[in-house]
Every structure is written in C-alpha cells, then in structure tokens.
Design an enzyme around this catalytic site. Structure first.
Site, PDB file in Angstrom:
ATOM      1  N   GLU A 296      35.273  17.371  25.868  1.00 28.65           N
ATOM      2  CA  GLU A 296      33.969  17.844  26.325  1.00 28.65           C
ATOM      3  C   GLU A 296      33.076  18.196  25.141  1.00 28.65           C
ATOM      4  O   GLU A 296      31.870  17.890  25.142  1.00 28.65           O
ATOM      5  CB  GLU A 296      34.146  19.062  27.228  1.00 28.65           C
ATOM      6  CG  GLU A 296      32.843  19.596  27.806  1.00 28.65           C
ATOM      7  CD  GLU A 296      33.034  20.833  28.651  1.00 28.65           C
ATOM      8  OE1 GLU A 296      32.051  21.253  29.300  1.00 28.65           O
ATOM      9  OE2 GLU A 296      34.153  21.398  28.671  1.00 28.65           O
ATOM     10  N   CYS A 320      38.009  29.982  29.079  1.00 31.00           N
ATOM     11  CA  CYS A 320      39.397  30.363  29.380  1.00 31.00           C
ATOM     12  C   CYS A 320      39.526  31.792  29.901  1.00 31.00           C
ATOM     13  O   CYS A 320      40.495  32.120  30.582  1.00 31.00           O
ATOM     14  CB  CYS A 320      40.261  30.223  28.123  1.00 31.00           C
ATOM     15  SG  CYS A 320      40.379  28.548  27.506  1.00 31.00           S
ATOM     16  N   SER A 340      31.817  25.840  29.093  1.00 28.66           N
ATOM     17  CA  SER A 340      32.674  24.686  29.340  1.00 28.66           C
ATOM     18  C   SER A 340      32.968  24.566  30.824  1.00 28.66           C
ATOM     19  O   SER A 340      33.119  25.565  31.535  1.00 28.66           O
ATOM     20  CB  SER A 340      33.985  24.826  28.565  1.00 28.66           C
ATOM     21  OG  SER A 340      34.928  23.856  28.984  1.00 28.66           O
ATOM     22  N   LYS A 379      42.617  37.904  35.813  1.00 25.68           N
ATOM     23  CA  LYS A 379      43.265  36.730  36.383  1.00 25.68           C
ATOM     24  C   LYS A 379      43.511  36.928  37.882  1.00 25.68           C
ATOM     25  O   LYS A 379      43.544  35.954  38.645  1.00 25.68           O
ATOM     26  CB  LYS A 379      44.594  36.454  35.670  1.00 25.68           C
ATOM     27  CG  LYS A 379      44.437  35.948  34.246  1.00 25.68           C
ATOM     28  CD  LYS A 379      43.779  34.591  34.205  1.00 25.68           C
ATOM     29  CE  LYS A 379      43.700  34.032  32.791  1.00 25.68           C
ATOM     30  NZ  LYS A 379      42.991  32.740  32.752  1.00 25.68           N
ATOM     31  N   GLU A 382      40.244  36.004  39.292  1.00 29.29           N
ATOM     32  CA  GLU A 382      40.027  34.564  39.157  1.00 29.29           C
ATOM     33  C   GLU A 382      40.785  33.790  40.232  1.00 29.29           C
ATOM     34  O   GLU A 382      40.270  32.814  40.793  1.00 29.29           O
ATOM     35  CB  GLU A 382      40.459  34.098  37.773  1.00 29.29           C
ATOM     36  CG  GLU A 382      40.216  32.620  37.519  1.00 29.29           C
ATOM     37  CD  GLU A 382      40.743  32.158  36.178  1.00 29.29           C
ATOM     38  OE1 GLU A 382      40.037  31.389  35.505  1.00 29.29           O
ATOM     39  OE2 GLU A 382      41.853  32.568  35.795  1.00 29.29           O
ATOM     40  N   GLU A 387      36.307  28.632  44.708  1.00 31.19           N
ATOM     41  CA  GLU A 387      36.312  27.263  44.187  1.00 31.19           C
ATOM     42  C   GLU A 387      37.696  26.808  43.750  1.00 31.19           C
ATOM     43  O   GLU A 387      37.913  25.612  43.541  1.00 31.19           O
ATOM     44  CB  GLU A 387      35.323  27.112  43.022  1.00 31.19           C
ATOM     45  CG  GLU A 387      35.660  27.924  41.787  1.00 31.19           C
ATOM     46  CD  GLU A 387      34.976  29.275  41.756  1.00 31.19           C
ATOM     47  OE1 GLU A 387      34.679  29.755  40.647  1.00 31.19           O
ATOM     48  OE2 GLU A 387      34.753  29.842  42.837  1.00 31.19           O
ATOM     49  N   CYS A 550      43.810  37.656  24.724  1.00 27.96           N
ATOM     50  CA  CYS A 550      44.712  37.891  25.856  1.00 27.96           C
ATOM     51  C   CYS A 550      45.794  38.918  25.543  1.00 27.96           C
ATOM     52  O   CYS A 550      46.232  39.656  26.424  1.00 27.96           O
ATOM     53  CB  CYS A 550      45.359  36.577  26.276  1.00 27.96           C
ATOM     54  SG  CYS A 550      44.184  35.378  26.925  1.00 27.96           S
TER      55      CYS A 550
END
Length: 630
Positions: A296, A320, A340, A379, A382, A387, A550
C-alpha cells in the site's frame, strides 16, 4: 562555600544538595523530591497517588514525612529537598497519619475484597495489610455512583475509587484525551466523564492506560472469562486462540518473574492445558500486515509522486493500533484518508479463521470460537466493530488481556514456567522475527522497512542496517525519525507485479519515516501535519496509542513504568534475534507460510481483490469505517 555542581540530563549543569534521610546522608540534584531522594537512599515511603509515569499532586497524603523545621508532616512526592535538610520517614506522628489515611480509605472501600479482580495486586490492600489496618466494622456510606461507566472494553466501579486521580491524570497528561474528570464536592466527589456520559458515548479510545495506573479495582477490563471457560468445556465448540508477542513477553510478571522474562513456548503448552483446540501466532498476521501495508505504501508513493493522484494522500499512517484509529476518528476525521486500509493483525487473523481456515478444516464458522490474547483493552472494542463480521458473526469473538489469561490459568492451577515448551499450531504457526517486533513501538516501521528496502532495491536490508536492526526507530523517545535513500532499484518483484509497472521512479529517492507512541505525542504529530509542518513532507508514520507500543498496553501486568516497558522490549528484540540465530526468517516477505497463503488463497497478491476483501477496510465519504465485504 559554593555547592557542588554536576552535569544533568542533556549536559546541563545542576546544583547538588546534601540531605539526611533517616540518618542516611546522600547528595542529590537540587529540586529532587523527598520521595525520589528516599528511593535513592533505599528508603521506601508508601504511596498511592504517586506513579512514575505521572506528575505528582500529593492528593493521597500517604507519603507524608517529618521535615526538620516544618510544623507538620509533608507530602514527600511534592516536597523538594534543600541543602542540609533532615528528614524522618518513620516517626510516630508520620506512622499515625498514614494509618489514619488507610483507615479512612478502607472505611469507604467495598467490603468483599476477595471478590475483587485486583485482590493480591491491589496497592490499597497491600498497604493496609502492611500497616495492620483491617476491615472497618462501620463503613462510611458512599454516595451512589454518578454514572455507570460501562463500555465494551473498560469497566469503572466508582465504589472502589479512592480518589487518587491517577486515572484523571493519565487520561489528561499521558494520553492528552481528558475523558475523565472530577465532579462534585466534599463527600460527593467522584470521577466521571463529561456530563456523566457512559464511556461508549464520549471520545474514550478504550486504551486502558487508566486501568494500568489505577491502584485498586476501580478500573478494570470488561471480563468475559466465565463465558470462555464455558466454551472451552463445550465439545461442540472449536476454540482457537491467537497470541500476540507483547503478552508473551510480560505474562511471567503475573507469576512473580522479572519483567522481560519471555514465556512464548511454555505459554503454548499452558493454553492447551487450559483446553484450547489450537494455539496460533498473531505474528503470522503481523507478517501479512507488513506485505499488505508495504504494498500500500509503494502504491501511494507511485500515485502521489508519479501520476499526481492524491486520493490516498501521504504520509501513510499505520492502522495496527485500534485505540489510535478510534482517536483519529474522534479527533481528526478529515485526515482519515491518510490511514492505512489494512486491518490490524488481530482482525486479519480473525477474518482468515472464519473463512479460509473454516473451509480447510471443514468447520462451520458458527462452531468456531476465535479468541485473541492481546496486551490491549482497545482490542476488545475493536473486536466488536460491525465492519469486522462475517455473516453477522464477529471475526474475533473475544479479546483476552494478559492479566485475564493469567487469572484463568491461576484458577486452574496452571503455572506456565513449570511446563515444557511446545510450538504453535499450523497453518498459522510460522512467523518471522519482524512479526514478533510488532509488539514494541517502532516495530511496525522496522518490519515494514526491512521488507520494502529489499523489495525495492533487490539488496538485503543488512546492506543498509547492521544485522537488519533498524536501530534509529528503536527506543522510547516521543518521536523518532529516519531517512532511507534508495540508492538503487531492482526489477519489480513478482509479488508486486500487479501493482507497479517499474521501480525506476524510486531510484535515488529518500524515504522519510517517523514513529510516535502515546496519543499525546500522536496529537503533536497530527497538529504539525495539519499546519503543513515537517511531518507533511514525510511518507510513512507509525502511530501506537499506548506508551511503548503494545508492550505498554492497557491489558498488560501492573505495575508498569519506563523500566518495566524497556525490559519487555528487550525480550521482544531478543526473540527476533533468536529467529535469526536459529535460521528462521526475520523478514516478513521470507515467511514461507505467508508466501504459501499468497499462492493458494490471496492469489492476486498484496492489495489485490481477495486481500482487500479479507484483510482491508475503508471509509465512506462521511468518515464511517466499513468492511470491504465478503
């Protein structure tokens, strides 16, 4: 006589002062707090509102000490030392004052400590035990919580709040979000959000940094371990787990090991003992992310620098970190075009599990429970995004934090470091060292550059950086920058042939990259980008919502501080180096399992139609994030 002077950070000369703490004489820089001076003298002073990541406010009054010449006890965390100062940390008046504070806090605290998720790791509980303060027979009535602060990731129990304000300071100072504040006065004082709204209705990014700094159980992740135990006991369920590298470098702390003691391979065995049918490596999906995001980046460079197309603008921002994505959606939606389109490794993995893996194993996706072990409470959020679903079912059914998994293992008597090592399961058990270093700030950038440099130049990354260790992007400075000049180019590699006609337009180009961690730093970068500053000339910027990346996530073991995060980083980099030492791939484009996936499943290559359907997402004109459909 002039006081001695010594160089301080950055080479600045600072005055030194002599101070006496409990009869121990030492020399420290002027302006040092009594608390820090005591630590230098190996004298422990109890604290609750203090945290090494935050500025001190002296609100809990537990760290009081006697300072000669002062009429009463002083808060050690905010009181600066002066030359010749005499300090006592254990006088009768001080000890009594600390007991009074602890008795007051325990009197207002919920009674059933054994039922609390933080039992054994609660700082208030530990200090009360040390000072001989037990349960108070007549507890003070607490005001009803102003609001039930519940979301998909974070639970707030105001009844367990002790008013230390660490969460408020973390949200404002460390993350520059300001979601939490103080409302009410006197006995009605409480922590709340703007207008008392639930976390799901304000600009909370679910990063969980407030949880990591809360000394009690007032803040904790939304816990679904009972549901997971039930699934593990259900023979009709195929329960699989993917584990990220950061929890593997930190979970030993939950069992008394020193920070930075990795348990990657023993943890695999522990998870099978717990009942998981398959144990997979999230680093596999991180390698996949490198190839997709690297492709990308090259496409965006070609569009912007050669064709003049600016629909997908530069710099490319990494996607990310779900906390960072949510922050950008809230704070700067007009810049979402820079983000991204790649899903995070967690979500790429979940998508493949519920589609290709289900087909390979001849399983109904409805019978698969997809679990992820993550360092991050965001997370959890997420995984609930609409979606990221397949036929109405989430790709990732449950995100489990490091602390939650440790609690589950303790409940079953499983001690991972006592178990033999075992490998990950296929087909998602092969990863590269690049996939592993995704767990530390700068790791995504380093992994991507290892691959992009080799795909563009045809030369090994080792020709540009010793051992392919891209050290300029390593470390914990707020922003790290790097420029790489592509002094030569090779032919277009077959894996990119569907995207680019040639690479000659990159010959001699200088790729400008940056790394930011923590949303406070990310906000500085974005403000510069909006103003047309230096970052507007960059091509690729990695952003992580949490300090340290992280490994400093909101689901990691507590306590956390700069030294702990550095130790976890060393463990992650050591695992990457071990891959090289044992002949395993250290670069994502050399991962044989990922290359096989491109041959058999993602046949059109990175950023092709199939990979866009399974591994990417996009935004509508109004800035709503949607899946690309399956």
């Amino acid at each position: 006589m002039t006081a001695p002077r010594a160089p301080a950070a950055g080479g600045v000369i600072t005055d030194l002062v002599a101070v006496d703490i409990d009869g121990r004489r030492l020399v420290v820089p002027a302006g040092t707090t009594v608390l820090d001076a005591a630590a230098a003298a190996d004298v422990r002073i109890p604290t609750l509102c203090h945290h090494p990541d935050l500025r001190d406010v002296g609100s809990c009054r537990l760290c009081v000490v006697d300072v000669e010449g002062e009429p009463g006890p002083q808060a050690a965390c905010t009181y600066p030392v002066t030359d010749g100062m005499q300090v006592r940390t254990d006088g009768a008046q001080v000890v009594a004052a600390r007991r009074d504070v602890l008795e007051l806090l325990m009197g207002e605290h919920p009674e059933p400590c054994p039922e609390c998720a933080r039992t054994g790791a609660c700082e208030l509980q530990v200090l009360a035990t040390e000072h001989g303060v037990g349960p108070v027979p007549e507890r003070t009535a607490r005001p009803a919580p102003l609001v039930d602060l519940l979301g998909p990731a974070v639970t707030v129990d105001l009844d367990a709040c002790i008013g230390c304000l660490r969460c408020v300071r973390t949200c404002a100072e460390l993350q520059d979000l300001g979601i939490l504040g103080v409302v009410g006065r006197g006995s009605s004082t409480a922590v709340s959000t703007y207008r008392g709204l639930p976390l799901a209705e304000v600009n909370c990014i679910a990063c969980g940094q407030c949880i990591n700094r809360c000394p009690t159980g007032a803040l904790r992740p939304v816990d679904r371990s009972a549901e997971l135990f039930a699934a593990l006991a259900d023979p009709a369920k195929h329960v699989v787990i993917q584990t990220a590298p950061s929890p593997r470098a930190a979970i030993g702390e939950e069992f008394g090991l020193e920070p930075g003691t990795p348990l990657t391979w023993q943890l695999n065995t522990a998870l099978r003992r717990l009942g998981f049918d398959k144990v997979f490596d999230t680093s596999f999906a991180a390698d996949l992310t490198v190839l997709e995001e690297g492709a990308e980046l090259l496409v965006r460079l070609y569009e912007n620098l050669v064709t003049g197309e600016s629909t997908h603008p530069l710099p490319l921002l990494t996607s990310c970190s779900p906390g960072w994505v949510k922050d950008l959606e809230h704070r700067d939606p007009q810049r979402l075009g820079h983000l991204s389109s790649c899903r995070s490794p967690q979500q790429m993995f979940g998508s493949l599990l519920k589609t290709w893996y289900a087909q390979q194993e001849q399983l109904d996706p409805a019978d698969i429970m997809s679990v992820s072990l993550m360092p991050c409470t965001a997370k959890k959020f997420e995984a609930t995004r609409p979606e990221f679903t397949h036929d109405g079912r989430p790709d990732v059914d449950m995100a489990l934090t490091t602390r939650e998994l440790a609690a589950m293992m303790r409940a079953r008597g499983i001690v991972p470091m006592d178990l033999p090592p075992s490998d990950f399961d296929e087909p998602f058990g092969t990863a590269s060292g690049s996939g592993v270093i995704f767990g530390v700030t700068g790791g995504v950038m380093e992994s991507a550059l290892r691959t992009v440099i080799e795909l563009v130049t045809g030369r090994p990354a080792e020709d540009y950086f010793t051992h392919a260790d891209i050290t300029p992007v390593r470390g914990f400075d707020g922003v790290r920058s790097l420029e790489v000049t592509l002094d030569q180019v090779g032919p277009v590699p077959p894996i990119l042939a569907h995207l680019l006609p040639d690479l000659e337009w990159l010959r001699g180009a200088t790729l400008r990259c940056a790394v930011a961690h923590g949303t406070a730093v990310a906000h500085e970068v974005m403000e510069d980008l909006r103003a047309g500053g230096r970052f507007s000339t960059y091509h690729f910027i990695e952003v992580m919502a949490c300090p340290g990346g992280c490994l400093g996530g909101g689901g990691q073991p507590v306590p956390t501080n700069a030294q702990v995060r550095a130790a976890r980083a060393r463990a992650i980099y050591a695992e990457d180096a071990e891959y090289g030492a044992t002949g395993r791939a250290r670069k994502s484009h050399e991962n044989p399992a990922v290359l096989r996936l491109y041959r058999e499943v993602l046949a059109e290559g990175p950023c092709g139609p199939t990979s866009h359907r399974l591994l990417h997402t996009r935004y509508t004109a109004r800035g709503t994030r949607i899946g690309t459909g399956r």
